[in-house]
Write a protein that holds these residues in place. Structure first.
Motif, short mmCIF file in Angstrom:
data_model
loop_
_atom_site.label_atom_id
_atom_site.label_comp_id
_atom_site.label_asym_id
_atom_site.label_seq_id
_atom_site.Cartn_x
_atom_site.Cartn_y
_atom_site.Cartn_z
N SER A 126 42.44 19.76 31.45
CA SER A 126 42.01 19.77 30.04
C SER A 126 40.51 20.00 29.91
CB SER A 126 42.38 18.45 29.36
OG SER A 126 41.52 17.40 29.77
N GLN A 127 39.75 19.78 30.99
CA GLN A 127 38.30 19.96 30.95
C GLN A 127 37.87 21.38 31.30
OE1 GLN A 127 36.20 17.29 29.81
NE2 GLN A 127 38.33 16.86 29.27
N LYS A 128 38.84 22.26 31.58
CA LYS A 128 38.51 23.64 31.91
C LYS A 128 37.85 24.33 30.72
CE LYS A 128 41.92 24.89 35.45
NZ LYS A 128 43.02 25.82 35.78
N LYS A 129 36.86 25.16 31.02
CA LYS A 129 36.23 25.99 29.99
C LYS A 129 36.36 27.43 30.45
CE LYS A 129 33.12 22.52 28.11
NZ LYS A 129 31.76 22.16 27.72
N LEU A 130 37.28 28.15 29.82
CA LEU A 130 37.53 29.54 30.19
C LEU A 130 36.43 30.41 29.58
CD1 LEU A 130 41.36 29.71 29.45
CD2 LEU A 130 40.21 28.94 31.54
N THR A 131 35.82 31.24 30.40
CA THR A 131 34.77 32.10 29.86
C THR A 131 35.39 33.18 28.98
OG1 THR A 131 34.79 33.72 31.67
CG2 THR A 131 33.38 31.76 31.95
N THR A 132 34.61 33.61 28.01
CA THR A 132 35.07 34.68 27.12
C THR A 132 35.36 35.94 27.93
OG1 THR A 132 33.80 33.74 25.31
CG2 THR A 132 34.43 36.04 25.09
N ARG A 133 34.56 36.19 28.94
CA ARG A 133 34.77 37.37 29.77
C ARG A 133 36.11 37.29 30.50
NH1 ARG A 133 30.89 39.32 34.80
NH2 ARG A 133 31.98 41.25 35.26
N ALA A 134 36.42 36.11 31.06
CA ALA A 134 37.69 35.95 31.79
C ALA A 134 38.88 36.15 30.86
CB ALA A 134 37.75 34.57 32.44
N LEU A 135 38.79 35.61 29.65
CA LEU A 135 39.89 35.75 28.69
C LEU A 135 40.10 37.21 28.29
CD1 LEU A 135 39.40 32.67 26.36
CD2 LEU A 135 41.49 33.24 27.57
N ASN A 136 39.00 37.91 28.05
CA ASN A 136 39.13 39.30 27.60
C ASN A 136 39.48 40.25 28.74
OD1 ASN A 136 38.42 39.49 24.56
ND2 ASN A 136 37.01 37.99 25.39
N ASP A 137 39.09 39.89 29.97
CA ASP A 137 39.55 40.65 31.14
C ASP A 137 41.06 40.52 31.27
OD1 ASP A 137 37.06 41.57 31.79
OD2 ASP A 137 36.72 40.18 33.45
N TRP A 138 41.56 39.28 31.11
CA TRP A 138 43.00 39.06 31.17
C TRP A 138 43.70 39.85 30.06
CZ3 TRP A 138 45.36 36.64 26.92
CH2 TRP A 138 46.74 36.52 27.03
N LEU A 139 43.12 39.82 28.86
CA LEU A 139 43.72 40.48 27.71
C LEU A 139 43.82 41.98 27.92
CD1 LEU A 139 44.75 39.60 24.91
CD2 LEU A 139 42.46 40.09 24.02
N SER A 140 42.78 42.58 28.52
CA SER A 140 42.77 44.03 28.71
C SER A 140 43.77 44.47 29.80
CB SER A 140 41.36 44.51 29.07
OG SER A 140 40.97 43.99 30.33
N LYS A 141 44.04 43.59 30.77
CA LYS A 141 44.91 43.95 31.89
C LYS A 141 46.35 43.45 31.72
CE LYS A 141 40.95 43.66 35.02
NZ LYS A 141 40.28 42.85 36.06
#
Length: 450
Positions: free
Chosen positions: A357-372
């Motif tokens: 629950s303490q994870k902070k996903l970077t915006t870059r990681a989320l959008n990299d996942w989204l694009s792929k």
């Protein structure tokens, strides 16, 4: 105030740092002019407003790209960098219309400096004054930035999201050294074994254990160590239906229980194995779910279940999940507080869930996942008008919430959102958490939430 987290604004000269400083403060504290190098000192102000979950110190640094460095300028830069190294969050401001060599130098410094590389840096692309500007950010994505947000400090564009991100990156509360690593609330119907579980964890009789329902009228808490972690355990008053007598006492017990839930980092919902999952247990589950708290469902008194076989627990779980299908996405464990059966495993599960629950996903990681992500093709083929997600960013931890900027929120029914959510959970190892997706239309201020 001493001990407050520090948020520092940094960037080269004349990118709008002082305008941003004043806009966050809502006061004219820094001098703003179009002349480069007006700010010569590190300005600091305490920010304590309803938009922010905790107070913090906001700092405005001078522009760091000083030419013709003299002794005074050198000292200014040294002080500014020392201040950066002592910051909890860095707001790096770049001019949307004027990307320069020194911007690249600062980005490289944030990545390579032994101290700064571990700091959280939110890059703000300032002077994004129009909608077209907001979606013309390709040059900035190519810089390899983890957290990027387009704003207009002068026009206060995207400030709601800026405040959400500041809240996201700051701690939930100002923790003192003696504070526990994790706070655990035990909740359930009366006589489900909450006090017995508390006593088992502590190793001595801290709470009264009785077969009379409702013995615990107030929340009882204590601290103990488990695997080198200082934990605080809270035994809440049993939540019950209103009774004809003693309603005032029941009301205040209920209110204190809700307060304990709000304070908890992880909630253990205790179910009596002999009674099974009832309608009132489901109602309590819904209350915890609404708060977005990490939760483990623990079936107590498993030792009393007669004629158990190797697959008894599987069949029991299947029956529970048939009554409440969302349980398939939450951790379930059987135990006996009285016999100390699997109570050690429960604490291990609590810590593991808390750390997720303490994870902070970077915006870059989320959008990299989204694009792929291959799943978006299935989503688009299944719709007459394809739903599109332009941008994703995490905005809170409890509840674990991710914000999607989309073409139209009406194109994202619950089954589509569930598909996205399950994919995010699998990609980033968030199983067991109640992950929320909030939608925001790209061209409108309308919002919706699953």
């Amino acid at each position: 105030m001493k001990g407050l987290p520090v948020v520092t604004i940094v960037g080269r000269q004349n990118v709008g740092k002082s305008t941003l400083f004043n806009a966050i403060l809502r006061a004219q504290s820094a001098i703003t002019e179009n002349t480069a190098g007006v700010t010569r000192d590190v300005l600091q102000k305490t920010v304590e407003r309803s938009e922010f979950k905790i107070p913090f110190t906001l700092s405005d640094t001078p522009g760091l790209d000083i030419e013709n460095i003299d002794e005074i300028s050198k000292e200014i830069i040294e002080i500014a960098f020392e201040h950066l190294r002592n910051s909890d969050l860095i707001l790096h401001v770049i001019d949307h219309k004027d990307l320069r060599k020194y911007d690249h130098r600062l980005i490289e410094l944030f990545k390579k400096d032994e101290i700064l590389k571990d700091k959280m840096v939110l890059t703000l692309i300032n002077k994004v004054d129009t909608e077209q500007d907001e979606y013309d950010l390709e040059p900035f994505y190519k810089l390899g930035l983890n957290e990027l947000l387009p704003i207009s400090a002068l026009g206060r564009r995207n400030f709601d999201l800026l405040y959400q991100k500041i809240n996201f990156f700051l701690p939930d509360k100002i923790k003192m050294p003696e504070d526990p690593y994790c706070k655990i609330a035990i909740i359930g119907k009366p006589n489900s074994g909450k006090s017995s579980l508390l006593n088992t964890f502590l190793g001595y009789k801290r709470a009264v254990v009785s077969d009379v329902p409702g013995t615990t009228r107030d929340s009882v808490s204590d601290q103990f160590y488990f695997q080198n972690h200082k934990l605080e355990i809270i035994d809440t008053a049993g939540i019950r239906r209103k009774s004809k007598t003693g309603e005032s006492l029941e009301f205040y017990s209920y209110k204190r229980t809700l307060h304990s839930l709000g304070e908890a980092d992880v909630v253990v919902l205790l179910v009596d194995a002999m009674k099974g999952l009832g309608e009132f247990d489901k109602k309590i589950f819904g209350e915890i779910q609404e708060l977005g708290k990490p939760m483990i469902v623990a079936v107590n008194k498993w030792d009393l279940v007669p004629e158990k076989e190797s697959n008894s627990w599987k069949h029991y779980k299947d029956r529970m999940e048939a009554k409440l299908s969302i349980l398939k996405e939450r951790p379930l464990i059987s135990l006996s507080a009285k016999e100390k059966l699997r109570t050690h495993k429960l604490l291990e599960s609590v810590i593991a869930l808390y750390e997720k629950s303490q994870k902070k996903l970077t915006t870059r990681a989320l959008n990299d996942w989204l694009s792929k992500w291959g799943g978006k093709n299935k989503v688009q083929k299944a719709s007459n008008r394809p739903p599109k997600v332009y941008y994703a960013t995490q905005v809170s931890q409890i509840p674990f919430k991710i914000l999607f900027f989309v073409n139209d929120t009406k194109l994202f029914p619950s089954n589509i959102l569930s598909f996205y959510r399950k994919s995010i959970v699998a990609e980033f190892g968030l199983d067991g958490l109640a992950v929320e997706i909030e939608l925001r239309n790209r061209n409108e201020g309308k919002e919706s939430k699953e």
